[in-house]
Design a protein around this motif. Sequence first.
Motif, PDB file in Angstrom:
ATOM      1  N   ARG A  55      -9.795  -8.422  13.820  1.00  0.00           N
ATOM      2  CA  ARG A  55      -8.875  -8.499  14.865  1.00  0.00           C
ATOM      3  C   ARG A  55      -7.953  -9.735  14.562  1.00  0.00           C
ATOM      4  O   ARG A  55      -6.632  -9.831  14.836  1.00  0.00           O
ATOM      5  N   ARG A  56      -8.560 -11.087  14.199  1.00  0.00           N
ATOM      6  CA  ARG A  56      -7.892 -12.003  14.152  1.00  0.00           C
ATOM      7  C   ARG A  56      -7.041 -12.380  12.573  1.00  0.00           C
ATOM      8  O   ARG A  56      -6.473 -13.216  12.340  1.00  0.00           O
ATOM      9  N   ILE A  57      -7.278 -11.369  12.078  1.00  0.00           N
ATOM     10  CA  ILE A  57      -6.471 -11.371  10.539  1.00  0.00           C
ATOM     11  C   ILE A  57      -5.190 -11.638  10.557  1.00  0.00           C
ATOM     12  O   ILE A  57      -4.566 -10.537  11.391  1.00  0.00           O
ATOM     13  N   ASP A  58      -4.465 -12.242   9.958  1.00  0.00           N
ATOM     14  CA  ASP A  58      -2.991 -12.087   9.898  1.00  0.00           C
ATOM     15  C   ASP A  58      -2.544 -10.687   9.154  1.00  0.00           C
ATOM     16  O   ASP A  58      -2.952 -10.174   8.049  1.00  0.00           O
ATOM     17  N   PRO A  59      -1.875  -9.902   9.937  1.00  0.00           N
ATOM     18  CA  PRO A  59      -1.322  -8.595   9.496  1.00  0.00           C
ATOM     19  C   PRO A  59      -0.844  -8.438   8.046  1.00  0.00           C
ATOM     20  O   PRO A  59      -0.829  -7.625   7.389  1.00  0.00           O
ATOM     21  N   ALA A  60      -0.238  -9.994   7.637  1.00  0.00           N
ATOM     22  CA  ALA A  60       0.509  -9.821   6.258  1.00  0.00           C
ATOM     23  C   ALA A  60      -0.752  -9.916   5.178  1.00  0.00           C
ATOM     24  O   ALA A  60      -0.474  -9.794   3.972  1.00  0.00           O
ATOM     25  N   GLU A  61      -1.875  -9.997   5.519  1.00  0.00           N
ATOM     26  CA  GLU A  61      -3.176 -10.096   4.716  1.00  0.00           C
ATOM     27  C   GLU A  61      -3.537  -8.794   4.680  1.00  0.00           C
ATOM     28  O   GLU A  61      -4.890  -8.844   3.799  1.00  0.00           O
ATOM     29  N   ARG A  62      -3.087  -7.761   5.346  1.00  0.00           N
ATOM     30  CA  ARG A  62      -3.841  -6.335   5.176  1.00  0.00           C
ATOM     31  C   ARG A  62      -2.859  -5.610   4.058  1.00  0.00           C
ATOM     32  O   ARG A  62      -1.700  -5.931   3.867  1.00  0.00           O
ATOM     33  N   PRO A  63      -3.678  -4.518   3.582  1.00  0.00           N
ATOM     34  CA  PRO A  63      -2.744  -3.608   2.750  1.00  0.00           C
ATOM     35  C   PRO A  63      -1.430  -3.295   3.355  1.00  0.00           C
ATOM     36  O   PRO A  63      -1.373  -2.769   4.685  1.00  0.00           O
ATOM     37  N   ALA A  64      -0.273  -3.098   2.380  1.00  0.00           N
ATOM     38  CA  ALA A  64       1.203  -2.645   3.064  1.00  0.00           C
ATOM     39  C   ALA A  64       1.477  -1.691   2.066  1.00  0.00           C
ATOM     40  O   ALA A  64       1.145  -1.680   0.892  1.00  0.00           O
ATOM     41  N   VAL A  65       2.442  -0.970   2.521  1.00  0.00           N
ATOM     42  CA  VAL A  65       3.332   0.125   1.695  1.00  0.00           C
ATOM     43  C   VAL A  65       3.811  -0.703   0.553  1.00  0.00           C
ATOM     44  O   VAL A  65       4.514  -1.519   0.685  1.00  0.00           O
ATOM     45  N   GLY A  66       3.550  -0.109  -0.642  1.00  0.00           N
ATOM     46  CA  GLY A  66       3.935  -0.888  -1.897  1.00  0.00           C
ATOM     47  C   GLY A  66       3.191  -1.692  -2.624  1.00  0.00           C
ATOM     48  O   GLY A  66       3.114  -2.113  -3.715  1.00  0.00           O
ATOM     49  N   ASP A  67       2.051  -2.037  -1.782  1.00  0.00           N
ATOM     50  CA  ASP A  67       0.662  -2.888  -2.532  1.00  0.00           C
ATOM     51  C   ASP A  67       0.245  -2.196  -3.608  1.00  0.00           C
ATOM     52  O   ASP A  67      -0.054  -0.700  -3.487  1.00  0.00           O
ATOM     53  N   PHE A  68      -0.219  -2.651  -4.666  1.00  0.00           N
ATOM     54  CA  PHE A  68      -1.238  -2.176  -5.729  1.00  0.00           C
ATOM     55  C   PHE A  68      -2.354  -2.784  -5.431  1.00  0.00           C
ATOM     56  O   PHE A  68      -2.526  -3.938  -4.811  1.00  0.00           O
ATOM     57  N   VAL A  69      -3.466  -1.890  -5.154  1.00  0.00           N
ATOM     58  CA  VAL A  69      -4.836  -2.297  -4.517  1.00  0.00           C
ATOM     59  C   VAL A  69      -6.184  -1.746  -5.510  1.00  0.00           C
ATOM     60  O   VAL A  69      -5.677  -0.790  -6.346  1.00  0.00           O
ATOM     61  N   ARG A 235       6.435   4.073   7.371  1.00  0.00           N
ATOM     62  CA  ARG A 235       6.719   3.695   6.132  1.00  0.00           C
ATOM     63  C   ARG A 235       6.278   4.609   5.039  1.00  0.00           C
ATOM     64  O   ARG A 235       4.848   5.005   5.110  1.00  0.00           O
ATOM     65  N   ALA A 236       6.997   5.246   4.131  1.00  0.00           N
ATOM     66  CA  ALA A 236       6.638   5.965   2.774  1.00  0.00           C
ATOM     67  C   ALA A 236       6.913   5.601   1.644  1.00  0.00           C
ATOM     68  O   ALA A 236       8.359   5.558   1.619  1.00  0.00           O
ATOM     69  N   LEU A 237       6.250   5.588   0.574  1.00  0.00           N
ATOM     70  CA  LEU A 237       6.661   5.484  -0.825  1.00  0.00           C
ATOM     71  C   LEU A 237       6.841   6.895  -1.400  1.00  0.00           C
ATOM     72  O   LEU A 237       5.779   7.423  -1.666  1.00  0.00           O
ATOM     73  N   LEU A 238       7.942   7.127  -1.956  1.00  0.00           N
ATOM     74  CA  LEU A 238       8.064   8.377  -2.554  1.00  0.00           C
ATOM     75  C   LEU A 238       8.562   8.124  -3.925  1.00  0.00           C
ATOM     76  O   LEU A 238       9.648   7.490  -4.404  1.00  0.00           O
ATOM     77  N   PRO A 239       7.825   8.709  -4.930  1.00  0.00           N
ATOM     78  CA  PRO A 239       8.105   8.690  -6.430  1.00  0.00           C
ATOM     79  C   PRO A 239       9.516   9.551  -6.594  1.00  0.00           C
ATOM     80  O   PRO A 239       9.605  10.815  -6.111  1.00  0.00           O
ATOM     81  N   LEU A 240      10.598   9.205  -7.321  1.00  0.00           N
ATOM     82  CA  LEU A 240      11.825   9.815  -7.507  1.00  0.00           C
ATOM     83  C   LEU A 240      11.680  10.448  -8.984  1.00  0.00           C
ATOM     84  O   LEU A 240      11.030  10.084  -9.699  1.00  0.00           O
ATOM     85  N   GLY A 242      13.568  10.396 -11.237  1.00  0.00           N
ATOM     86  CA  GLY A 242      14.142   9.739 -12.513  1.00  0.00           C
ATOM     87  C   GLY A 242      13.109   8.412 -12.883  1.00  0.00           C
ATOM     88  O   GLY A 242      13.495   7.832 -13.722  1.00  0.00           O
ATOM     89  N   GLY A 243      12.037   8.371 -12.185  1.00  0.00           N
ATOM     90  CA  GLY A 243      11.016   7.417 -12.540  1.00  0.00           C
ATOM     91  C   GLY A 243      11.191   6.115 -11.652  1.00  0.00           C
ATOM     92  O   GLY A 243      10.183   5.156 -11.833  1.00  0.00           O
ATOM     93  N   ALA A 244      12.029   5.963 -10.478  1.00  0.00           N
ATOM     94  CA  ALA A 244      11.991   4.928  -9.658  1.00  0.00           C
ATOM     95  C   ALA A 244      10.885   5.321  -8.409  1.00  0.00           C
ATOM     96  O   ALA A 244      10.714   6.522  -8.317  1.00  0.00           O
ATOM     97  N   CYS A 245      10.756   4.289  -7.486  1.00  0.00           N
ATOM     98  CA  CYS A 245      10.056   4.809  -6.375  1.00  0.00           C
ATOM     99  C   CYS A 245      10.927   4.252  -5.127  1.00  0.00           C
ATOM    100  O   CYS A 245      11.588   3.315  -5.275  1.00  0.00           O
ATOM    101  N   LEU A 246      10.601   5.080  -4.038  1.00  0.00           N
ATOM    102  CA  LEU A 246      11.702   4.899  -2.970  1.00  0.00           C
ATOM    103  C   LEU A 246      10.807   4.565  -1.676  1.00  0.00           C
ATOM    104  O   LEU A 246      10.026   5.688  -1.560  1.00  0.00           O
ATOM    105  N   ILE A 247      10.996   3.820  -0.877  1.00  0.00           N
ATOM    106  CA  ILE A 247      10.374   3.519   0.257  1.00  0.00           C
ATOM    107  C   ILE A 247      11.138   3.562   1.552  1.00  0.00           C
ATOM    108  O   ILE A 247      12.223   2.874   1.857  1.00  0.00           O
ATOM    109  N   ASP A 248      10.922   4.756   2.418  1.00  0.00           N
ATOM    110  CA  ASP A 248      11.724   4.770   3.410  1.00  0.00           C
ATOM    111  C   ASP A 248      11.180   4.250   4.588  1.00  0.00           C
ATOM    112  O   ASP A 248       9.828   3.976   4.698  1.00  0.00           O
TER     113      ASP A 248
END
Length: 349
Positions: A55-69, A235-240, A242-248
């Motif tokens: 509960r007390r963990i900083d949200p920024a320390e949780r996995p987020a869209v775009g992270d490599f894990v 939030r969603a990461l979508l591979p394009l 042409g080889g780029a990735c797009l996050i909406d």
Amino acid sequence: MSSGSDIEALRRIGWRDADPAARVARVVAQHRAGYEVHDGHAVIPAQPDGRFLKRRIDPAERPAVGDFVVLDDAEPPTIERILPRRSTLTRAAAGERYARQIIAANIDYVLVLTGLDGDFNPRRIERYLLLIEGSGAQPVVLLTKADRTEDAEAKCAALRERLPESTPVHAINARDPASVEHLAGYLKPGDTVVLVGSSGAGKSTLTNTLMGETRMATGAVRASDSRGRHTTTHRALLPLAGGACLIDTPGMRELKLTGEESLDLFADIEELALRCRFADCAHESEPGCAVQAAIAAGELDAERWRNYVKLKGEREEQAATLEARLKQQGRAKTPGRRSGQRGRGRDEV
């Protein structure tokens, strides 16, 4: 150790490091029930390790869209740890309790979308740019719905005068593939871009055009203020292709600063203030005020000056809140020094 085909597959979704010695994937979506990750070959469900659920963990320390894990070998896998981020776009989360929220990680460009209709608001664009400063990503301003106005170029020119020269500004019709062709420079293989902006600004429309198919729902906007409903719900990461990735991202109605932003966007104003006759000049009616003299001479836009004062005050308020929180946690530090920054502020204009 991953195979050569695995490495090439990871590079197609933005991986830039050496051969990983573990099972690596990229977070492409986050839901209440868990995450979706992409291993370069396919999207698979994954659960976070228990420590990410505290509960007390900083949200920024949780996995987020775009992270490599790093994943374990279970099926479905568990996210064991987050690999170092090369860039992070954050804002302060809504609510009274101070917390940072990651919008996207490991990004190269932040495309700030604003409609050339009732949504057009230079003050809000400046707020976005403050959030982007220090993220490690390059901002690009896209003025959408250029087909619905006759003064698109005039608004572009006025905005370029107001923003730093290093910030590209483009007017586009997000529905027209030919209109968005010049965005190719921001969508090179291996690059990742994130779309931000208000609901109704055209993020999902642009996503569909870049994908070449209807992948994201779009909706109508209100006539009163050109705002739309949240057709993108997460939030969603979508591979394009042409080889780029797009996050909406969903439309953001609240843009709270975190207290760590710089004010480099307004460096010209801060330099101007140093020329005042008195060091403690309040820049109101004092004699010898260089700021008020510049406004009177038409060298400084009065509305931009007011927005600077507002954002500076919000940043300082958030910086004080952040410092008090860190002291309470027993690890106080001086906020506002990330990547040459100075401090921060709060809400959307």
